[in-house]
Write a protein that holds these residues in place. Structure first.
Motif, PDB file in Angstrom:
ATOM      1  N   SER A  46      -6.000 -12.529  -1.244  1.00  0.00           N
ATOM      2  CA  SER A  46      -6.994 -11.367   0.014  1.00  0.00           C
ATOM      3  C   SER A  46      -7.014 -11.437   1.184  1.00  0.00           C
ATOM      4  O   SER A  46      -7.168 -11.053   1.729  1.00  0.00           O
ATOM      5  CB  SER A  46      -7.689 -13.184  -0.538  1.00  0.00           C
ATOM      6  OG  SER A  46      -7.281 -14.551   0.162  1.00  0.00           O
ATOM      7  N   GLU A  47      -5.767 -11.671   1.663  1.00  0.00           N
ATOM      8  CA  GLU A  47      -5.387 -11.277   2.766  1.00  0.00           C
ATOM      9  C   GLU A  47      -4.518 -10.180   2.731  1.00  0.00           C
ATOM     10  O   GLU A  47      -4.669  -9.846   3.450  1.00  0.00           O
ATOM     11  CB  GLU A  47      -4.065 -12.415   3.627  1.00  0.00           C
ATOM     12  CG  GLU A  47      -4.349 -13.820   3.927  1.00  0.00           C
ATOM     13  CD  GLU A  47      -3.056 -14.963   3.943  1.00  0.00           C
ATOM     14  OE1 GLU A  47      -2.096 -14.037   4.617  1.00  0.00           O
ATOM     15  OE2 GLU A  47      -3.385 -16.172   3.556  1.00  0.00           O
ATOM     16  N   ASP A  48      -4.723  -9.505   1.834  1.00  0.00           N
ATOM     17  CA  ASP A  48      -3.516  -7.981   1.601  1.00  0.00           C
ATOM     18  C   ASP A  48      -4.851  -7.110   2.268  1.00  0.00           C
ATOM     19  O   ASP A  48      -6.390  -7.348   1.797  1.00  0.00           O
ATOM     20  CB  ASP A  48      -3.207  -7.642   0.809  1.00  0.00           C
ATOM     21  CG  ASP A  48      -1.744  -8.606  -0.229  1.00  0.00           C
ATOM     22  OD1 ASP A  48      -0.612  -8.552   0.949  1.00  0.00           O
ATOM     23  OD2 ASP A  48      -1.474  -8.479  -1.198  1.00  0.00           O
ATOM     24  N   ILE A  49      -4.613  -6.189   3.439  1.00  0.00           N
ATOM     25  CA  ILE A  49      -4.994  -5.035   3.586  1.00  0.00           C
ATOM     26  C   ILE A  49      -5.069  -4.512   2.790  1.00  0.00           C
ATOM     27  O   ILE A  49      -4.172  -3.492   2.189  1.00  0.00           O
ATOM     28  CB  ILE A  49      -4.778  -4.647   5.207  1.00  0.00           C
ATOM     29  CG1 ILE A  49      -5.161  -5.795   5.981  1.00  0.00           C
ATOM     30  CG2 ILE A  49      -5.106  -3.342   5.167  1.00  0.00           C
ATOM     31  CD1 ILE A  49      -4.166  -5.531   7.507  1.00  0.00           C
ATOM     32  N   GLN A  50      -6.360  -3.239   1.918  1.00  0.00           N
ATOM     33  CA  GLN A  50      -6.354  -1.784   0.621  1.00  0.00           C
ATOM     34  C   GLN A  50      -6.538  -0.807   1.891  1.00  0.00           C
ATOM     35  O   GLN A  50      -7.367  -1.095   2.081  1.00  0.00           O
ATOM     36  CB  GLN A  50      -7.279  -2.763   0.139  1.00  0.00           C
ATOM     37  CG  GLN A  50      -7.914  -2.108  -1.114  1.00  0.00           C
ATOM     38  CD  GLN A  50      -6.353  -1.907  -2.085  1.00  0.00           C
ATOM     39  OE1 GLN A  50      -5.792  -3.104  -2.299  1.00  0.00           O
ATOM     40  NE2 GLN A  50      -6.911  -0.459  -2.893  1.00  0.00           N
ATOM     41  N   PRO A  51      -5.295  -0.457   1.480  1.00  0.00           N
ATOM     42  CA  PRO A  51      -5.806   1.679   2.016  1.00  0.00           C
ATOM     43  C   PRO A  51      -6.913   1.820   1.465  1.00  0.00           C
ATOM     44  O   PRO A  51      -6.975   1.937   0.179  1.00  0.00           O
ATOM     45  CB  PRO A  51      -4.443   1.735   2.275  1.00  0.00           C
ATOM     46  CG  PRO A  51      -3.442   0.621   1.540  1.00  0.00           C
ATOM     47  CD  PRO A  51      -4.499  -0.484   0.661  1.00  0.00           C
ATOM     48  N   LEU A  52      -7.956   2.557   2.191  1.00  0.00           N
ATOM     49  CA  LEU A  52      -8.502   3.426   1.460  1.00  0.00           C
ATOM     50  C   LEU A  52      -7.727   5.157   0.632  1.00  0.00           C
ATOM     51  O   LEU A  52      -7.002   4.883   0.851  1.00  0.00           O
ATOM     52  CB  LEU A  52      -9.407   3.916   3.101  1.00  0.00           C
ATOM     53  CG  LEU A  52      -9.967   2.313   4.183  1.00  0.00           C
ATOM     54  CD1 LEU A  52     -10.746   3.352   5.029  1.00  0.00           C
ATOM     55  CD2 LEU A  52     -11.436   2.186   3.065  1.00  0.00           C
ATOM     56  N   ASN A  53      -8.665   5.154  -0.006  1.00  0.00           N
ATOM     57  CA  ASN A  53      -8.780   6.376  -0.572  1.00  0.00           C
ATOM     58  C   ASN A  53      -9.216   7.664  -0.066  1.00  0.00           C
ATOM     59  O   ASN A  53      -9.855   7.859   1.257  1.00  0.00           O
ATOM     60  CB  ASN A  53      -9.156   6.371  -2.119  1.00  0.00           C
ATOM     61  CG  ASN A  53      -8.706   5.129  -3.260  1.00  0.00           C
ATOM     62  OD1 ASN A  53      -7.690   4.534  -2.456  1.00  0.00           O
ATOM     63  ND2 ASN A  53      -9.974   4.829  -3.643  1.00  0.00           N
ATOM     64  N   GLY A  54      -7.877   8.828   0.009  1.00  0.00           N
ATOM     65  CA  GLY A  54      -8.493  10.062   1.013  1.00  0.00           C
ATOM     66  C   GLY A  54      -6.946  10.602   1.372  1.00  0.00           C
ATOM     67  O   GLY A  54      -6.259  10.333   0.815  1.00  0.00           O
ATOM     68  N   PRO A  55      -7.350  11.612   1.960  1.00  0.00           N
ATOM     69  CA  PRO A  55      -6.307  12.514   2.640  1.00  0.00           C
ATOM     70  C   PRO A  55      -5.156  11.570   3.504  1.00  0.00           C
ATOM     71  O   PRO A  55      -6.000  11.132   4.659  1.00  0.00           O
ATOM     72  CB  PRO A  55      -6.894  13.276   3.017  1.00  0.00           C
ATOM     73  CG  PRO A  55      -8.319  12.842   3.574  1.00  0.00           C
ATOM     74  CD  PRO A  55      -8.737  12.074   2.760  1.00  0.00           C
ATOM     75  N   TRP A  56      -4.635  11.183   2.648  1.00  0.00           N
ATOM     76  CA  TRP A  56      -3.544  10.618   3.466  1.00  0.00           C
ATOM     77  C   TRP A  56      -2.352  12.059   4.332  1.00  0.00           C
ATOM     78  O   TRP A  56      -1.809  12.848   3.383  1.00  0.00           O
ATOM     79  CB  TRP A  56      -2.761   9.694   2.808  1.00  0.00           C
ATOM     80  CG  TRP A  56      -3.132   8.092   2.927  1.00  0.00           C
ATOM     81  CD1 TRP A  56      -4.350   7.924   2.038  1.00  0.00           C
ATOM     82  CD2 TRP A  56      -2.865   7.396   3.804  1.00  0.00           C
ATOM     83  NE1 TRP A  56      -4.952   6.579   2.604  1.00  0.00           N
ATOM     84  CE2 TRP A  56      -4.297   6.521   3.029  1.00  0.00           C
ATOM     85  CE3 TRP A  56      -1.876   6.859   4.677  1.00  0.00           C
ATOM     86  CZ2 TRP A  56      -4.411   4.864   3.692  1.00  0.00           C
ATOM     87  CZ3 TRP A  56      -2.463   5.898   5.313  1.00  0.00           C
ATOM     88  CH2 TRP A  56      -3.204   5.014   4.921  1.00  0.00           C
ATOM     89  N   GLN A  57      -1.053  11.698   5.520  1.00  0.00           N
ATOM     90  CA  GLN A  57      -0.154  12.474   5.736  1.00  0.00           C
ATOM     91  C   GLN A  57       0.763  10.772   6.604  1.00  0.00           C
ATOM     92  O   GLN A  57       0.462  10.583   6.595  1.00  0.00           O
ATOM     93  CB  GLN A  57      -1.113  13.288   6.782  1.00  0.00           C
ATOM     94  CG  GLN A  57       0.254  13.933   7.086  1.00  0.00           C
ATOM     95  CD  GLN A  57      -0.298  15.480   8.240  1.00  0.00           C
ATOM     96  OE1 GLN A  57      -0.557  14.894   9.574  1.00  0.00           O
ATOM     97  NE2 GLN A  57       0.257  16.777   8.024  1.00  0.00           N
ATOM     98  N   ALA A  58       2.177  11.661   6.224  1.00  0.00           N
ATOM     99  CA  ALA A  58       3.562  10.841   6.329  1.00  0.00           C
ATOM    100  C   ALA A  58       4.240  11.663   7.131  1.00  0.00           C
ATOM    101  O   ALA A  58       4.448  12.763   6.934  1.00  0.00           O
ATOM    102  CB  ALA A  58       3.974  10.393   4.967  1.00  0.00           C
ATOM    103  N   VAL A  59       4.542  10.851   8.345  1.00  0.00           N
ATOM    104  CA  VAL A  59       5.465  11.883   9.299  1.00  0.00           C
ATOM    105  C   VAL A  59       6.740  10.687   9.153  1.00  0.00           C
ATOM    106  O   VAL A  59       6.438   9.496   9.651  1.00  0.00           O
ATOM    107  CB  VAL A  59       4.747  11.905  11.142  1.00  0.00           C
ATOM    108  CG1 VAL A  59       6.025  12.706  11.427  1.00  0.00           C
ATOM    109  CG2 VAL A  59       3.470  12.920  10.786  1.00  0.00           C
TER     110      VAL A  59
END
Length: 185
Positions: A46-59
């Motif tokens: 329950s401590e885990d952060i859930q990333p939001l869905n949507g447009p992601w970019q990795a650099v």
């Protein structure tokens, strides 16, 4: 018939009862401690952060390159300066599964969840060339910073077959340390 109200001659009966009570108390405390640990561990997710869905970019930003020839180091550093690895829509399943990033990167990293919001990944790639086999071992330490940011530290070790290493002017494996930042845009 006369009843004898005397205690046992050496008092062992009371010691045995006390020892059993003490042993039972220790066992109960141990069981309670284990149960608390198990219950606490079951809520760790329950401590885990859930990333939001949507447009992601990795650099990716290359921090250091070692073991390669000077020419290879310069080429790697110049090509990978703030290079975009991907820019696309991502949907993260609940609970979080970092294997979703494998599809975005077109890689096959074996992910392990180490603790809440901390993952480690490992991947081995082998490429057969005319000079022999090139082996690339990649390790990635991942931290879910927020629902909009994922940070990674990556170490890629590239080992060349002897003939190819001589051709490149190196004897050591090429080691690339990089930071990768994934952001929701």
């Amino acid at each position: 018939m006369k009843m004898n109200n005397r205690r046992p001659a050496c008092g062992h009966h009371h010691l045995i009862v006390r020892r059993r009570a003490t042993s039972s108390a220790i066992i109960l405390i141990t069981i309670a401690s284990i149960a608390i640990g198990v219950v606490g561990a079951s809520f760790a997710s329950s401590e885990d952060i859930q990333p939001l869905n949507g447009p992601w970019q990795a650099v990716i930003k290359v921090k250091s390159v070692s073991g390669c020839s000077a020419e290879m180091r310069r080429e790697i550093k110049s090509e990978a300066k703030d290079e975009v690895l991907y820019s696309k829509l991502l949907t993260f399943p609940e609970p979080l599964d970092l294997n979703k990033l494998n599809k975005a990167w077109d890689v096959n990293i074996d992910w392990t969840r180490n603790s809440p919001n901390r993952w480690s990944g490992h991947m081995v790639e082998k490429e057969l060339t005319l000079y022999g086999k090139i082996t690339t071992v990649t390790t990635v330490d991942t931290r879910i910073v927020s629902d909009r940011v994922i940070d990674q530290q990556s170490v890629m070790t590239i080992s060349f077959p002897p003939r190819l290493a001589r051709k490149f002017g190196t004897t050591d494996p090429c080691v690339i340390n990089a930071e990768i930042t994934h952001r929701l845009r």
